[in-house]
Design an enzyme around this catalytic site. Structure first.
Site, PDB file in Angstrom:
ATOM      1  N   ASP A 206       0.815  -1.226   0.000  1.00  0.00           N
ATOM      2  CA  ASP A 206       0.000   0.000   0.000  1.00  0.00           C
ATOM      3  C   ASP A 206       0.842   1.268   0.000  1.00  0.00           C
ATOM      4  O   ASP A 206       0.409   2.310   0.493  1.00  0.00           O
ATOM      5  CB  ASP A 206      -0.950   0.031   1.213  1.00  0.00           C
ATOM      6  CG  ASP A 206      -2.000  -1.064   1.152  1.00  0.00           C
ATOM      7  OD1 ASP A 206      -2.229  -1.587   0.056  1.00  0.00           O
ATOM      8  OD2 ASP A 206      -2.551  -1.391   2.202  1.00  0.00           O
ATOM      9  N   GLU A 207       2.049   1.184  -0.546  1.00  0.00           N
ATOM     10  CA  GLU A 207       2.906   2.369  -0.563  1.00  0.00           C
ATOM     11  C   GLU A 207       3.446   2.632  -1.966  1.00  0.00           C
ATOM     12  O   GLU A 207       4.340   3.435  -2.142  1.00  0.00           O
ATOM     13  CB  GLU A 207       4.093   2.181   0.394  1.00  0.00           C
ATOM     14  CG  GLU A 207       3.772   2.393   1.845  1.00  0.00           C
ATOM     15  CD  GLU A 207       3.696   3.855   2.231  1.00  0.00           C
ATOM     16  OE1 GLU A 207       3.925   4.727   1.383  1.00  0.00           O
ATOM     17  OE2 GLU A 207       3.400   4.118   3.399  1.00  0.00           O
TER      18      GLU A 207
END
Lengths: 288, 288, 288, 288
Positions: C231-232
């Site tokens: 999620d980055e």
């Protein structure tokens, strides 16, 4: 988006023709100018080309005159009009208002905090109400009341102020008077108005009341160059807000103020940064 | 917002009068119904009152007939019309389409994933193109081509389908035919259309092309009840998207599709949840 | 924005250096290619340059090989990587899903109506639920269930499918499995995920429940390239919706679906049109 | 939405219990008060009930004391807390600022044009910069510089000003100091802060720089009640703006200003109109 202190802007337009980009970019390369942002658009329906470049001269001897002369010689082959804008350019502007103060207040705040690269030369109004606001910002104030009979003379006075101050831009920040055809002609392409509706919906007077009557669920504002066709000038920016049944006409008026301020200041920003190109009654806005 | 499986809806309207709220809320209390959400609005310009309550009966012996009879006796004193909607209510609907499939596709997706509490009884079209889409969802399909000469007869057939299916709602999901005055009358207040512009701007045909001509910086869509005045029916919901000079008419059409789908389905949701009140050519939408 | 049937795209990036624009635009001019849209950006903090041009060859003998060879010879001097995309290019893609169908449904609708220039080679899922949806669109379906123990093997199978189909793009349309570091590496820069929060807020599982706990007034979605840091990955597009206290977690989930669909399809569109440039963990998106 | 000059507001909350609406609406009916707008919400996860009514007394002898006494007697049975707000109520407020002037400028404009029903009793700052702005609006100015060592004493002075002016509301309009736990406790539920990010994303210092690092495509602002957990207080309102790769940190800062102003003033408006209910670390905002 923010530009370094040595960034110039070149904006140009011409008919569609092979080499329109190259004539600009090759020249900048030859002049040892580094392009930091470039946007071009070709309108295939109107066969017209638009380009805007931000660039930094890598050498110290950059000369406006030399640039304009050399580039002009090439541009002419493409029937290309262009404008070169220096880093420290502050466009001279005259603001026209009536009684409503929200747009003026917003513009003057952005002005004094250097958010808009312009120099306000005068604030003109047909009502005396907003003088303290202009004065607090140290701006020349001109109270020029108007009646149907005196309109011609009043407009002459306004044009005189514009001329004397060398203003390149006129901002109608809720100036509630219809301008004469002559005034519109003289100011074509350099006078921006804010209309409080999503033009072409709700043209004319009291647009929020018209919107209430129709029971709309959205209201908006339109910033446009003025032209002879009232409320029909080329659109630069539009903004919108949701509303509902609980909004009486005066609520729509109140809600609209914020969006009018934002839309007008955005359009002025585009204009000052030379992003707006005007042609055939419409605008191209590059790189916003 | 989501309701528990035992939540009822009561929606009512009447002229403005002291006690309009109390007549509803006192009754619900007496019936041991717990109100989970309540919204009322009084239109002071039109002197009309609207109320919508979501509530859970705390006792097991809740009876629709008893409720309607008892409450009806009180409501009549206020000249109040009301509608009681049970938790499991699925409103019967007929969808009308032509060739464009985006709104139908969107509605059928929401339908099969139970996002809209309705039962689609039929899909009617004046073109054969969208039959496979309806069929994949297992929905009755009616191909009813139309010419100027056959319109009267075709509309009779449509009305027959609406009657036979007991449909309470008709959705015009880009049905590209003008309905007759009679059809509009019969369907008043229960037929929702999606128009691809921010009405009342760009009424009539090819609104995106009109929008392109004007050089607008925003396009939108309007969901409204149909009435006899083409594209002038009471507005339920409106949506909007930003566009720029690079959007040719076909780009506006493409960009508009998403906003049409969203706006239409939102309006249908409001209608199905009994949030929309229709009066004097406008709507009140409570608690959305 | 829509391109004519003979419009090519050239996208390139390299370190900041005088002449980066010129090397592109001069070459296009020499090849008698007319530029219809051009955008370049120089990231002065990272000293990196990006350019994207849409152009139409004016002669009939346009040759990819000749173009790439000749231009490549010049680009190399600038350490410039570039990609030339033909007018009829349909990027091969594999879609990965789990049980949620809203993003898949949306993508397949846009696919079958030619709104996204890609060719879907396979739909892969760790659950059997969405097979009928893929089948109705005539797409190869691969059901590859996964457990912690079988993950390595399952990912090998997925990579095999990607290889065998020559897929250039992988779309994680709510695929609810964490990918291995190896898988992320292999797919770097060509796998787009949709996360249902405004990253970096609410990373990890059940973001809408996290959002509910915080009592936020806005929820959103983020489309990003996957990378090893869950999620980055570099953000391509983000969308947002207003919510209020009446939205329980399941309401946020429902509300989020529309914005997830729109944000994912927008990001994919940018990628397919070669607008997205990836570098240093971030993206430049030109001319959207 | 605009209220007539005789419109009162009653706001109340209590545990969920049969009759919570009725106890309010029946009383208003008995007192011959006409309800023009009513909103109630029951939070079924927290089992708490909220109601807000706008009403007009139909008789001339309306007495606050009598109302509060009589209604209080009934409310107590429901463990209901309530607040009655008269039509002409102008909530006393203290504004705290540091150097940034955009929020203050915006608030003072809305203040002097009567858009926010409050009376500003004092402007407090730890920097001298904004004194002219406060003075032009004729507002008492308190310059209270602060160091880590003097914080305790400085906060005592601030609290003294709040006490002496009877201020009910404290607005932190970009006051760039962390308040002590004690200060937070004393001001619980009556101090509104504007944080320049979409909390809980980018907590702490320099949120726009954090946002730039992440390459986000949206930035926003959050207005919230302060509490002991820095940047974690109950959220009242959030706003958002799209950005792109061309926005350097200073551009995000500039872009954020407008949304900070709008979000803060919206939250203050909700608070002043008694729309905001605070409980369990979150807010219910009724009827906005």
């Amino acid at each position: 988006m923010t530009r370094t202190a040595d960034t110039w802007i070149l904006a140009a337009q011409c008919p569609s023709l092979l080499g329109t980009v190259d004539v600009v970019t090759r020249f900048l390369k030859e002049q040892r100018c580094y392009i930091t942002e470039l946007n071009s658009f070709d309108d295939r329906l109107n066969e017209r080309f638009f380009i805007r470049a931000e660039f930094r001269p890598l050498e110290n001897d950059f000369s406006v005159e030399a640039f304009e002369e050399s580039f002009g010689a090439r541009a002419v082959e493409f029937d290309m009009s262009f404008e070169l804008t220096p880093p420290n350019k502050r466009t001279k502007a005259v603001i026209m208002v009536s009684k409503a103060d929200h747009c003026l207040n917003d513009l003057l705040y952005r002005y004094r905090t250097h958010q808009l690269p312009m120099e306000i030369c005068a604030v003109v109004s047909n009502h005396p109400d907003l003088e303290p606001l202009a004065q607090w910002h140290g701006l020349p104030w001109h109270y020029l009341p108007v009646t149907p009979e005196s309109r011609e003379q009043q407009e002459r006075q306004i044009l005189q102020i514009i001329e004397q101050t060398d203003a390149e831009l006129v901002i109608l920040a809720r100036y509630m008077q219809v301008l004469s055809a002559n005034m519109c002609d003289v100011l074509a392409g350099r006078a921006i108005n804010i209309h409080h509706s999503l033009l072409p919906g709700f043209k004319g007077a009291k647009p929020y009341h018209q919107a209430y009557e129709k029971g709309v669920k959205l209201v908006g504002a339109t910033a446009h160059y003025i032209n002879n066709d009232l409320d029909e000038g080329p659109i630069i920016a539009q903004g919108v807000e949701t509303v509902d049944h609980a909004h009486y006409p005066e609520d729509l008026v109140a809600k609209g103020r914020d969006i009018e301020c934002l839309t007008l200041s955005r359009a002025i920003g585009y204009h000052l940064e030379r992003r707006v190109f005007l042609y055939s009654g419409r605008t191209v806005v590059l790189g916003h």
